[in-house]
Design an enzyme around this catalytic site. Sequence first.
Site, PDB file in Angstrom:
ATOM      1  N   TYR A   1      -1.942  -0.288   8.634  1.00 41.00           N
ATOM      2  CA  TYR A   1      -1.122  -1.462   8.927  1.00 41.00           C
ATOM      3  C   TYR A   1      -0.078  -1.141   9.992  1.00 41.00           C
ATOM      4  CZ  TYR A   1      -3.347  -2.994   4.633  1.00 41.00           C
ATOM      5  OH  TYR A   1      -4.291  -3.324   3.676  1.00 41.00           O
TER       6      TYR A   1
ATOM      7  N   GLU B   1      -5.517   5.244   0.076  1.00 43.55           N
ATOM      8  CA  GLU B   1      -4.387   4.311   0.062  1.00 43.55           C
ATOM      9  C   GLU B   1      -3.369   4.697   1.137  1.00 43.55           C
ATOM     10  OE1 GLU B   1      -4.387   1.602  -1.371  1.00 43.55           O
ATOM     11  OE2 GLU B   1      -5.794   1.776  -3.030  1.00 43.55           O
TER      12      GLU B   1
ATOM     13  N   GLU C   1      -3.986  -4.673  -6.232  1.00 42.04           N
ATOM     14  CA  GLU C   1      -5.013  -4.547  -5.207  1.00 42.04           C
ATOM     15  C   GLU C   1      -5.976  -5.730  -5.180  1.00 42.04           C
ATOM     16  OE1 GLU C   1      -5.268   0.339  -4.991  1.00 42.04           O
ATOM     17  OE2 GLU C   1      -6.951  -0.793  -5.776  1.00 42.04           O
TER      18      GLU C   1
ATOM     19  N   HIS D   1     -12.170   0.485  -5.733  1.00 42.29           N
ATOM     20  CA  HIS D   1     -11.060   0.881  -6.588  1.00 42.29           C
ATOM     21  C   HIS D   1     -10.930  -0.071  -7.782  1.00 42.29           C
ATOM     22  CE1 HIS D   1      -8.865   2.929  -2.935  1.00 42.29           C
ATOM     23  NE2 HIS D   1     -10.117   3.318  -3.089  1.00 42.29           N
TER      24      HIS D   1
ATOM     25  N   ASP E   1       0.822  -1.206   0.000  1.00 44.01           N
ATOM     26  CA  ASP E   1       0.000   0.000   0.000  1.00 44.01           C
ATOM     27  C   ASP E   1       0.859   1.260   0.000  1.00 44.01           C
ATOM     28  OD1 ASP E   1      -2.742   0.450  -0.299  1.00 44.01           O
ATOM     29  OD2 ASP E   1      -3.182  -0.807   1.417  1.00 44.01           O
TER      30      ASP E   1
ATOM     31  N   GLU F   1     -10.971  -1.290  -1.509  1.00 48.18           N
ATOM     32  CA  GLU F   1     -10.273  -1.858  -2.661  1.00 48.18           C
ATOM     33  C   GLU F   1     -11.251  -2.442  -3.676  1.00 48.18           C
ATOM     34  OE1 GLU F   1      -7.509  -0.896  -2.914  1.00 48.18           O
ATOM     35  OE2 GLU F   1      -6.328  -1.027  -1.091  1.00 48.18           O
TER      36      GLU F   1
ATOM     37  N   HIS G   1      -4.765   3.443   4.303  1.00 48.27           N
ATOM     38  CA  HIS G   1      -4.561   1.994   4.379  1.00 48.27           C
ATOM     39  C   HIS G   1      -3.147   1.677   4.855  1.00 48.27           C
ATOM     40  CE1 HIS G   1      -7.783   1.409   0.982  1.00 48.27           C
ATOM     41  NE2 HIS G   1      -8.290   1.921   2.086  1.00 48.27           N
TER      42      HIS G   1
END
Length: 318
Positions: free
Chosen positions: A104, A97, A157, A194, A66, A191, A100
């Site tokens: 993590y 993104e 993705e 997307h 990402d 995602e 995202h």
Amino acid sequence: MSLKHKVINWDKIEDELDDYVWDKATSQFWLDTRVPISNDLADWRDLSAVEQEIIKKVVGGLALLDTLQSEEGVNAMREDVRTHKEAAIMNNFLFMETIHAKSYGTILTSLNSIKSINEIYDWMNNDERMQYKVKRINDIYKTGNALQKKIASIFLEGVLYYSNFFAPLWYRGSNKLSNLAELIKLIIRDESVHGTYLGYKFRLTYNELPEEDQEELNSWMYELLEDLMENELAYTEEIYSPIGMVDDVKTFVRYNANKSLQNMGFLAYYENADLDDVNPIVMNGISIETANHDFFSQVGAGYLMGNAETMLDEDYDF
């Protein structure tokens, strides 16, 4: 001679799907800081050291992928937009993104020591399989044409993420790590938008190509897919062999590869990779409904503004 810059007329419809996706993407806005990952510490401590290591690696791997998408991928595709609103939508994608990638990091820091986190970052920055994915996709972002870049993004993705998504979803389907999985489900929901949107835009341009150019692009696309999948399945064996889930993860990755191709208007490529073939515990992890989250008392695992509603198979398509 100076170039004129034209304002976006939001009342003008250039492509009806642009308006739908803008509304869909903005209504799904969420932030990682509002999901209490630390509430999973009890579940985390119950996992074996091997299981913890797998979770750390798959989350770390997602962070790397990402980061690539937020720093290179979306910008590369933004150069080829067909409409003004598509450019605005790509701006939204770029921001999410980044969220995202940050999410993590939030997962890792909420569950691990600084030493452990540094070890995972070192691993993801040096692992041969992970670095192959990043380099292969980024080379296309830098040198590919508009359609090749979209294919690379959709495969990134829609395929390469999913070997890493498998473990959090499996644990959620087993009633563990619910908050961690909540973030993953929010990301999957993004995602899916997307991938289907880019697949639709891909098909518009693809249909304008002469048949000879379409055939040439098809050959390039399937060669890329097979190359990525060879690396991905080897990566899957390295990561999941210790817990005996290699075959299940491979099926899940192939299933999502077929979905990615279908998003671009192509037929499924892999056999024995239908929804019925996917591990039901993982699909249970995707479909478990979230509870609305009360941010004052931190009760519940969901996200109120961006409710992670039940994911159904058709949610992967518009």
